[in-house]
Scaffold this motif. Structure first.
Motif, PDB file in Angstrom:
ATOM      1  N   ALA A 318       0.845  -1.192   0.000  1.00 28.91           N
ATOM      2  CA  ALA A 318       0.000   0.000   0.000  1.00 28.91           C
ATOM      3  C   ALA A 318       0.877   1.237   0.000  1.00 28.91           C
ATOM      4  N   ASP A 319       0.453   2.252  -0.759  1.00 31.76           N
ATOM      5  CA  ASP A 319       1.191   3.516  -0.757  1.00 31.76           C
ATOM      6  C   ASP A 319       0.297   4.706  -0.439  1.00 31.76           C
ATOM      7  N   THR A 320      -0.936   4.424   0.013  1.00 35.84           N
ATOM      8  CA  THR A 320      -1.845   5.466   0.495  1.00 35.84           C
ATOM      9  C   THR A 320      -2.473   4.980   1.801  1.00 35.84           C
ATOM     10  N   LEU A 321      -2.968   5.912   2.599  1.00 36.04           N
ATOM     11  CA  LEU A 321      -3.614   5.525   3.852  1.00 36.04           C
ATOM     12  C   LEU A 321      -4.885   4.736   3.591  1.00 36.04           C
ATOM     13  N   GLU A 322      -5.576   5.079   2.512  1.00 35.31           N
ATOM     14  CA  GLU A 322      -6.803   4.348   2.177  1.00 35.31           C
ATOM     15  C   GLU A 322      -6.477   2.898   1.834  1.00 35.31           C
ATOM     16  N   GLY A 323      -5.446   2.730   1.017  1.00 28.40           N
ATOM     17  CA  GLY A 323      -5.034   1.374   0.663  1.00 28.40           C
ATOM     18  C   GLY A 323      -4.526   0.615   1.871  1.00 28.40           C
ATOM     19  N   LEU A 324      -3.821   1.300   2.759  1.00 31.59           N
ATOM     20  CA  LEU A 324      -3.318   0.664   3.975  1.00 31.59           C
ATOM     21  C   LEU A 324      -4.470   0.203   4.855  1.00 31.59           C
ATOM     22  N   GLU A 341       3.501  -4.456   2.847  1.00 33.88           N
ATOM     23  CA  GLU A 341       4.504  -3.411   2.643  1.00 33.88           C
ATOM     24  C   GLU A 341       3.805  -2.061   2.635  1.00 33.88           C
ATOM     25  N   VAL A 342       4.352  -1.104   3.387  1.00 34.55           N
ATOM     26  CA  VAL A 342       3.775   0.232   3.484  1.00 34.55           C
ATOM     27  C   VAL A 342       4.809   1.221   2.962  1.00 34.55           C
TER      28      VAL A 342
END
Length: 375
Positions: A318-324, A341-342
């Protein structure tokens, strides 16, 4: 003394190491001069890895390489230094430059105190010639030490400069950045919220500091968090040991990219054990940010593919808070080993504090939390 002057005096053609905050002037100077060109400069995964790279350089060229590190990395270095470099084995000359965290008489964090006390003794026990560079050390003294080291190297022995806090300077400011936008502290906050009352193991450096401050800001306790203030690269192994003994309680490990690289073999062991109650999260900003921001090898390493190859049944990035948040929700519900992976930007608050409790107090509260049957 200036980092440029130390480089000139050492007069080496090859440097490899793991970045250290006390050696930031030297590290930045090397990055400005060489970058990571491979021919002259390599940032390694851990200090033992760097020592072996240095040995290979000497075998290929006959020249004396330089290995730089924080003194906490001496343990990683000792194995190849004793069983590979030593004159009774191959007799490979290497110059070590070691940042002296926890120097006796100087305040430092508790994880550095004992290491600082034995730093010089360990090197001398390894039969290395040692010279300490302090704030008031003159250039002539360093030159004289290098002249002495030359005779040591001719015998296939090793030597070390121990660098005290503030002993080196470098005027040019280096800026390290990546293309990601997610703020790491925000990501850590979302992970902590998703974990809820579950157990959390946080890695060395700013991740543990941010988690501590997040709990403080919420008025929450710290008893369910184990903050790995030392032993870089081992938090995932600590989490594995807990997870295997505390099924079905969920254990969340908040790891870092530099830490994962340092002992990546742990992922193969975790994948083989495959505890269904462990969530392994790699906060990846492609940098050794806590000690200055120099790049790690994760910029060219796909950690998700590594996790898959090691046997993790569920892998995501994830590379966005929403995706995380979406991946954290999935991990919360899944009953299998998960890897997330963040991808985060480099940077942290200028006023980021440190845990106000000791490591022993953290251990005691964490074990009491487990003992009382809450987890």
């Amino acid at each position: 003394m200036r980092a440029e002057d130390l480089l000139r005096i050492m007069n080496a053609d090859f440097y490899t190491g793991v970045p250290d905050s006390l050696l930031s002037p030297l590290c930045n100077c090397l990055m400005k001069k060489y970058g990571e060109d491979g021919e002259h400069h390599v940032i390694g995964a851990n200090e033992g890895n760097c020592t072996a790279i240095a040995a290979g350089y000497h075998l290929a060229t006959g020249k004396v390489p330089v290995v730089y590190m924080q003194n906490s990395g001496e343990g990683n270095m000792i194995n190849p230094a004793a069983s590979l470099l030593h004159p009774q084995v191959y007799g490979i000359p290497v110059l070590f430059v070691i940042g002296w965290r926890g120097e006796p008489g100087t305040y430092d964090e508790h994880q550095h105190v004992f290491q600082g006390r034995v730093t010089e003794k360990l090197l001398r026990d390894m039969e290395m010639d040692v010279h300490v560079i302090r704030k008031d050390t003159k250039e002539e003294e360093v030159k004289a030490a290098m002249d002495r080291f030359g005779h040591v190297f001719a015998k296939g022995q090793q030597a070390a400069f121990i660098v005290c806090k503030g002993a080196l300077s470098y005027e040019e400011k280096m800026i390290y950045q990546n293309s990601y936008r997610m703020v790491r502290e925000d990501a850590v906050g979302h992970i902590a919220e998703a974990a809820g009352e579950d157990l959390v193991v946080a890695t060395t450096g700013k991740i543990s500091r941010e988690l501590f401050e997040i709990r403080e800001g919420q008025g929450a306790g710290h008893s369910r968090d184990f903050l790995t203030v030392g032993a870089m690269g081992h938090s995932s192994s600590i989490a594995l040991g807990i997870a295997l003994q505390r099924r079905p309680a969920k254990v969340w490990c908040i790891d870092g990219d530099g830490a994962i690289l340092m002992h990546m073999g742990a992922m193969a062991v975790i994948g083989k054990a495959a505890p269904d109650n462990l969530v392994h999260i790699a906060v990846n900003n492609e940098a050794h940010e806590t000690v200055g921001g120099l790049p790690t090898a994760t910029g060219t390493t796909d950690l998700c593919l590594v996790a898959k190859a090691c046997g993790y049944p569920y892998v995501a990035s994830a590379d966005t808070l929403e995706g995380l948040d979406e991946e954290l929700d999935k991990a919360k519900k899944r009953k299998e080993l998960c890897f997330i992976e963040v991808k985060c930007a480099i940077g942290s608050r200028g006023d980021l504090g440190r845990p106000t409790t000791t490591a022993y107090e953290n251990k005691k509260k964490f074990m009491e939390f487990l003992r009382d049957g809450k987890r």
